[in-house]
Design a protein around this motif. Structure first.
Motif, PDB file in Angstrom:
ATOM      1  N   ARG A  32      53.064  56.987  -4.926  1.00 32.69           N
ATOM      2  CA  ARG A  32      53.129  57.038  -3.740  1.00 32.69           C
ATOM      3  C   ARG A  32      53.171  55.571  -2.440  1.00 32.69           C
ATOM      4  NH1 ARG A  32      59.500  59.431  -4.123  1.00 32.69           N
ATOM      5  NH2 ARG A  32      59.707  60.140  -5.922  1.00 32.69           N
ATOM      6  N   LEU A  33      51.705  56.496  -2.222  1.00 37.27           N
ATOM      7  CA  LEU A  33      51.250  56.798  -1.349  1.00 37.27           C
ATOM      8  C   LEU A  33      49.772  56.001  -1.529  1.00 37.27           C
ATOM      9  CD1 LEU A  33      50.974  60.231   0.606  1.00 37.27           C
ATOM     10  CD2 LEU A  33      52.250  58.004   1.121  1.00 37.27           C
ATOM     11  N   GLY A  34      49.323  55.587  -2.685  1.00 29.42           N
ATOM     12  CA  GLY A  34      48.376  54.977  -4.243  1.00 29.42           C
ATOM     13  C   GLY A  34      46.998  55.547  -2.992  1.00 29.42           C
ATOM     14  N   LEU A  54      47.892  55.677   6.574  1.00 27.87           N
ATOM     15  CA  LEU A  54      48.502  56.823   5.452  1.00 27.87           C
ATOM     16  C   LEU A  54      49.367  57.361   6.175  1.00 27.87           C
ATOM     17  CD1 LEU A  54      48.262  58.244   2.258  1.00 27.87           C
ATOM     18  CD2 LEU A  54      47.200  60.375   3.018  1.00 27.87           C
ATOM     19  N   ALA A  57      51.812  54.331   5.298  1.00 21.33           N
ATOM     20  CA  ALA A  57      52.438  54.699   3.807  1.00 21.33           C
ATOM     21  C   ALA A  57      53.485  55.772   3.441  1.00 21.33           C
ATOM     22  CB  ALA A  57      51.308  55.234   3.329  1.00 21.33           C
ATOM     23  N   ARG A  60      56.558  54.728   5.332  1.00 25.18           N
ATOM     24  CA  ARG A  60      57.468  53.767   3.628  1.00 25.18           C
ATOM     25  C   ARG A  60      57.953  54.661   3.234  1.00 25.18           C
ATOM     26  NH1 ARG A  60      52.906  50.754   4.742  1.00 25.18           N
ATOM     27  NH2 ARG A  60      51.700  51.525   3.453  1.00 25.18           N
ATOM     28  N   VAL A  61      57.097  55.810   2.453  1.00 25.74           N
ATOM     29  CA  VAL A  61      57.810  56.962   1.160  1.00 25.74           C
ATOM     30  C   VAL A  61      58.746  57.654   2.216  1.00 25.74           C
ATOM     31  CG1 VAL A  61      56.769  58.169  -0.372  1.00 25.74           C
ATOM     32  CG2 VAL A  61      55.530  56.728   0.277  1.00 25.74           C
TER      33      VAL A  61
END
Length: 92
Positions: A32-34, A54, A57, A60-61
């Motif tokens: 999910r975080l890439g 990060l 990110a 967002r998650v």
């Protein structure tokens, strides 16, 4: 008696707590975080620092604001520096 705790809480401890509460494993969160599972593992253990991208990110998650993740990271790194200063007599 010292007002400073004798333990350090990593940013990864807070992330792990979120993961446990949400039932998300490390592989899924990394996806999910890439980021790679290795990078997430290093972040969770406190070996890798949390970058601002990060933190965004994570926002967002998780829904937790990036500024909160960044505050956890800043506190953790400050505690590490304080511990190092207290154990290294040449650091002062």
């Amino acid at each position: 008696m010292s007002a400073t705790p004798d333990y350090i809480v990593t940013t990864g401890d807070f992330i792990t707590e979120w993961m446990e509460h949400q039932g998300v494993n490390a592989a899924e969160l990394a996806r999910r975080l890439g980021v790679s599972r290795k990078h997430l593992s290093e972040l969770l253990s406190g070996k890798a620092p949390l970058s601002h991208p990060l933190a965004l990110a994570l926002e967002r998650v998780t829904g937790v604001p990036a500024r909160i993740w960044n505050q956890y990271e800043s506190g953790y790194r400050g505690d590490l520096a304080r511990r190092q200063e207290n154990t290294d007599p040449d650091a002062q």
